[in-house]
Write a protein that holds these residues in place. Structure first.
Motif, PDB file in Angstrom:
ATOM      1  N   LEU A  29       0.827  -1.207   0.000  1.00 53.07           N
ATOM      2  CA  LEU A  29       0.000   0.000   0.000  1.00 53.07           C
ATOM      3  C   LEU A  29       0.862   1.257   0.000  1.00 53.07           C
ATOM      4  O   LEU A  29       0.488   2.266  -0.606  1.00 53.07           O
ATOM      5  N   GLY A  33       0.184   3.573  -3.040  1.00 51.05           N
ATOM      6  CA  GLY A  33      -0.466   4.774  -2.557  1.00 51.05           C
ATOM      7  C   GLY A  33       0.344   6.033  -2.781  1.00 51.05           C
ATOM      8  O   GLY A  33      -0.139   7.144  -2.577  1.00 51.05           O
ATOM      9  N   ASP A  34       1.574   5.886  -3.199  1.00 52.94           N
ATOM     10  CA  ASP A  34       2.439   7.015  -3.491  1.00 52.94           C
ATOM     11  C   ASP A  34       1.922   7.746  -4.734  1.00 52.94           C
ATOM     12  O   ASP A  34       1.617   7.121  -5.742  1.00 52.94           O
ATOM     13  N   LYS A  35       1.823   9.063  -4.674  1.00 48.39           N
ATOM     14  CA  LYS A  35       1.222   9.804  -5.791  1.00 48.39           C
ATOM     15  C   LYS A  35       1.976   9.620  -7.098  1.00 48.39           C
ATOM     16  O   LYS A  35       1.355   9.506  -8.152  1.00 48.39           O
ATOM     17  N   VAL A  38       1.161   6.247  -8.692  1.00 44.56           N
ATOM     18  CA  VAL A  38      -0.170   6.279  -9.306  1.00 44.56           C
ATOM     19  C   VAL A  38      -0.093   6.938 -10.679  1.00 44.56           C
ATOM     20  O   VAL A  38      -0.637   6.423 -11.663  1.00 44.56           O
TER      21      VAL A  38
END
Length: 132
Positions: A29, A33-35, A38
């Protein structure tokens, strides 16, 4: 944890029926979940891209951050790096099968964020006005 870390570790697993599943997926995650991860995954949905192509497509990412993000995604098995023996060498980045499996939820999250951006910005403005 700073986003440029490529060695993401989960806390040691303790045999606990309460939260052992949460701890087991913490490092995954943290990566997805790291921008920047993504954004990279979103850009690779349509097929392989070269480094500079990704850099142009992702506004605001530095060369170093893109390098670290791609290395982390490659380490986690989400992206492959293919070097072609040309002069100069050509390097392509592409989602693996595992990465393509993650692409649909990431795309859905991005679409949700875009669709609800006005509501979120309104909530932030209200919150900030109350707390000034």
């Amino acid at each position: 944890m700073r986003p440029e870390n490529i060695h993401v570790t989960a806390p040691p697993r303790r045999p606990s029926p309460d939260h052992s599943d949460c701890r087991a997926v913490a490092s995954v995650l943290a990566r997805v979940g790291d921008k920047w991860s993504v954004f990279v995954i979103m850009m690779l949905i349509d097929g392989p891209k070269r480094f500079n192509e990704l850099k142009r497509m992702i506004s605001g990412i530095s060369q170093r951050m893109l390098t670290l993000t791609l290395r982390g995604l490659e380490r986690d098995g989400l992206v492959t790096r293919t070097v072609f023996p040309t002069i100069p060498p050509r390097v392509d980045y592409e989602l693996t099968d595992l990465g393509r499996g993650l692409a649909a939820p990431v795309k859905a999250l991005g679409e949700w964020a875009f669709a609800h951006l006005p509501e979120i910005e309104g909530a932030r403005s209200s919150f900030d006005a109350r707390n000034e």
